[in-house]
Design a protein around this motif. Sequence first.
Motif, PDB file in Angstrom:
ATOM      1  N   VAL A 118       0.843  -1.185   0.000  1.00  0.00           N
ATOM      2  CA  VAL A 118       0.000   0.000   0.000  1.00  0.00           C
ATOM      3  C   VAL A 118       0.877   1.232   0.000  1.00  0.00           C
ATOM      4  O   VAL A 118       1.981   1.240   0.550  1.00  0.00           O
ATOM      5  N   PRO A 119       0.406   2.311  -0.611  1.00  0.00           N
ATOM      6  CA  PRO A 119       1.172   3.565  -0.554  1.00  0.00           C
ATOM      7  C   PRO A 119       1.060   4.198   0.817  1.00  0.00           C
ATOM      8  O   PRO A 119       0.130   3.936   1.585  1.00  0.00           O
TER       9      PRO A 119
ATOM     10  N   GLY B 178       8.859  10.958  -6.398  1.00  0.00           N
ATOM     11  CA  GLY B 178       8.354  12.246  -6.870  1.00  0.00           C
ATOM     12  C   GLY B 178       9.487  13.082  -7.428  1.00  0.00           C
ATOM     13  O   GLY B 178      10.626  13.022  -6.955  1.00  0.00           O
ATOM     14  N   TRP B 179       9.167  13.828  -8.451  1.00  0.00           N
ATOM     15  CA  TRP B 179      10.200  14.636  -9.105  1.00  0.00           C
ATOM     16  C   TRP B 179      10.574  15.837  -8.235  1.00  0.00           C
ATOM     17  O   TRP B 179       9.718  16.459  -7.595  1.00  0.00           O
TER      18      TRP B 179
ATOM     19  N   PRO C  24      11.888   6.954  -4.294  1.00  0.00           N
ATOM     20  CA  PRO C  24      11.075   5.738  -4.139  1.00  0.00           C
ATOM     21  C   PRO C  24      11.659   4.812  -3.077  1.00  0.00           C
ATOM     22  O   PRO C  24      12.865   4.601  -3.016  1.00  0.00           O
ATOM     23  N   LEU C  25      10.769   4.276  -2.230  1.00  0.00           N
ATOM     24  CA  LEU C  25      11.177   3.373  -1.165  1.00  0.00           C
ATOM     25  C   LEU C  25      10.306   2.131  -1.178  1.00  0.00           C
ATOM     26  O   LEU C  25       9.140   2.176  -1.595  1.00  0.00           O
TER      27      LEU C  25
ATOM     28  N   ALA D 220       7.030   3.143  -7.061  1.00  0.00           N
ATOM     29  CA  ALA D 220       7.221   3.406  -8.486  1.00  0.00           C
ATOM     30  C   ALA D 220       8.223   4.526  -8.702  1.00  0.00           C
ATOM     31  O   ALA D 220       8.254   5.509  -7.957  1.00  0.00           O
ATOM     32  N   PHE D 221       9.074   4.314  -9.702  1.00  0.00           N
ATOM     33  CA  PHE D 221       9.981   5.381 -10.111  1.00  0.00           C
ATOM     34  C   PHE D 221       9.171   6.468 -10.805  1.00  0.00           C
ATOM     35  O   PHE D 221       8.097   6.223 -11.356  1.00  0.00           O
ATOM     36  N   CYS D 222       9.684   7.663 -10.760  1.00  0.00           N
ATOM     37  CA  CYS D 222       8.959   8.798 -11.334  1.00  0.00           C
ATOM     38  C   CYS D 222       8.696   8.567 -12.822  1.00  0.00           C
ATOM     39  O   CYS D 222       9.556   8.072 -13.549  1.00  0.00           O
TER      40      CYS D 222
END
Length: 935
Positions: free
Chosen positions: A151-152, A235-236, A265-266, A270-272
Amino acid sequence: MTTTSLQFVCSITDLTCSRTDGLQHSQSALSGTLPHFLQEPDDAYIIKSNPIKLRCRAQPALQIFFKCNGEWVHQNQHTAMEHADQGTGLKIREVMINVSRQQVEDFHGPEDYWCLCVAWSHLGTSKSRKATVRIAYLRKNFEQEPQGKEVPIKSMIVLHCRPPEGVPAAEVEWLKNEEPISSLEDDNIDTRASHNLIISLARLSDSGNYTCLASNIVAKRRSATATVIVFVNGGWSSWTDWSECNVRCGRGVQKRSRTCTNPAPLNGGAFCEGMSVQKSTCNAPCPVDGGWSEWSQWAECSTECERHRSRDCSAPEPKHGGQLCDGAALDTENCTGGLCTQNRKLLHDVKPDAGIEGNNDVALYSGLAVGLVTMVLLIAAFMLYRRNQSEYGVDVIDSSALTGGFQSFSFKTARQGNPLLMNSSIQPDLTVSRTYTSPICFPDSMDKELISEPSLFDPLPDLKVKVQSSFMVSLGVSDRAEYHVKSPPQTFPRGLVPDRSAVETLDRKEKSLLIPQGLNPSCTSRPLLRTDGVFGHAGGRLVVPNTGVSLLVPHSAIAEDTTWELHMIISQEDTGPQSEDDSEVLLSPSVTYGPPGLDLSCPISMTIAHCADVSAADWSIRLKRQTQDSGWEEVMTVDEESVSCYCQLESQCCHLLVNRPGRYALVGEALTQAAGKRLKVAAFGSMEPDAVSYSLRVYCVDDTPHAFQEVVSLERGQGGRLLEEPKTLLFRRSSFSLQVSIQDVPQFLWSIKPFTTCQEFTFSQVWCSNQTPLQCAFSLERFSPAANQLSCKISVRQVKGHEQILQVYTTVTENEKDTVPFFTQSDCTITSQTGSRAFKIPPSIRQRICATFDTANAKGKDWQLLAQKLNIERNLCYFAQQASPSAVILNLWEAQHQEKGDLDSLARALEEISKVHCKSSASSCSNEDLDSDYT
């Protein structure tokens, strides 16, 4: 209670009741109250085979009996005790019975097994509550177990749990990492909602292993562990400022970048999405050098006997870094004519001072001496600098890493004095693909002596190349490697051997590279379209000869103690992945690698040649893979981000990083009419059996090694000869056709059929050829058998487009069976190489590079910086998904540099990283600092 009712009760319970005078006396002594229960029987559960006890206590009570399931319990099964209340003097009677598991199991009724108490006093009876007796149990299987989830952060987590069926009902508690958790200790956790665990806002600390624990008086049951991972999507960060324009003058490009660190990302987040680098066109103003304006008028003569005039650097003014005007802005001259005085004397009366003139001469000569010394010192410093720069290079760690693997041959020719194409008695051999430097096959890795062109190595009897790099020293490699390229006793241009005796003077290894009589049978057959190799944990390389197609299996991609037999196949089917409406064209051969069940821990590198002109953004190039139903699916668009695979597009080939075996191909959709693809144009000729007619055949084929080898194979079967060096023609998406014409044929020696001097291919034939050769033939007849020289020009041009001229000058003989020796390798069947010999980077150096860049350090040296210095600036999200991003980047570098024999570009990139970060961290950086960074 009357005497008659008391006797009735005693009779139904088989009790012996006697009405004595003492009993009547005691009853009359009691106060007139009904029995009151001080203790009623409680519900009970039988655990395993242990009986349970039911108790009743009442006052005032003459008798107490149990009644179970509507029937009286026999008096013998009762245990009674009696005593008097010290306060009131009333009798308190207590009765107990045992209920066994067998009794409960033997009872078959509409409800549970139950018992109650009935107490008597002199006024009547009282009944207690019903107490149920049940057999306790707890099933093994949960009705619903919690499921692991990802989960995020800051989202809600709900873990469901339905305990096993049991009597009494099981109670539930939750464990996190084997430690109990409770909503009383953490307001963010709720464990009271129907046995479910609810976490309102997920935190990173909520990641862990959760277990649902159900228990009752019989047993405890544990659910399966549910792993909860709270991840953070990348996040960018904010965009950096635009860089300076990369050109000082005119139209250029400027960049800006951002990093996926806000947040990073951890836990598998997801990668940006999107591009990490943006490019924009810019126009840098060109420098304008300054120019002098006109001189002003002379000013009046001053009291110092001088007059002045001036000019400005304003015609034009220097702008944008342009140079200032050269020269003086102020001009001064003496006034003459005896009208100007100095020290109140006429100018002609003033006599020069001899002492002053002497001092001026000393100053002049001293200045000249100082200038000369300064010039000598500058020249000496410049020479030392040039000498130091000339010694710069790359430290080669392992000679096997440089000379092992692929060996490519590039044959350079010049039109003037080329004996291969101009000699009247020698014809070129068509089996040599001179315009491609793709690997033909693997050479002997111990052979360090190469045959070279005379123009390059003949003047140098012993060429010594020494390369160095301080970065390689910092990796712990202190030894220097030196390579000697020794000139052979005799070299020949492009494989020509003048006579047999010259060949006999070569040593054994050089003879293996020269075949003066005929061709190697393994090389003259049709090009191999399938190649196989067995690979293990050490990895290796697989190549399809003369096709520009190869496969790199990284080290440790295959598990230890495991081997796989890999294969590569180039399909020659007519059907391909292009669309039916001809909006897409096939740009590469269709290549299959397998086997289908191949299990690799990291992606493999596959190189495929293509024919697209990628110098401008006129194409939308896609990678497609064949599905199980023989259809084609799009894997990715080359210019877009993707985490499923990676595509590094170069001018003539494409390097792919893929995980899934299968059949792949590159297709392209032209975005503008300026989009073009490269065509290879070649001319072959052969004498007809009648010894009079000569057939001249011109081929136009997509510019890939595989497609040209199709032509070579076809001409080999017809006995054709390559008449001119193949050339490349750019064919645009302009809807105009391709014309092939023959010109300047000697009219007195040769004749050609009328109306056949110009032939044409339609646009769709060329544009949608899909790697299939296009051929047109010209038939010439000679007037006399003595005419054995043929010279002409062949023009291949696109209407309103580019043109190529093939200059043909050849000798026509009736017997053309003799072949011309050429440089080739003695064994074209070696198509695979395993272990460290297949890689440029030695394993020890590779391991240290990965250890340095896979882990981010305080100086910012991570794999993203490594990718940037190796010119890999797009689709970085693909590498972020890999277990070792640096290892995958180095695999891509290996695929890109399989033709080169050194580590020069890699060493320069790492050297630059060291220097840049030394400057950013301190004003100076010692060699010890470099060593500490990479060792």
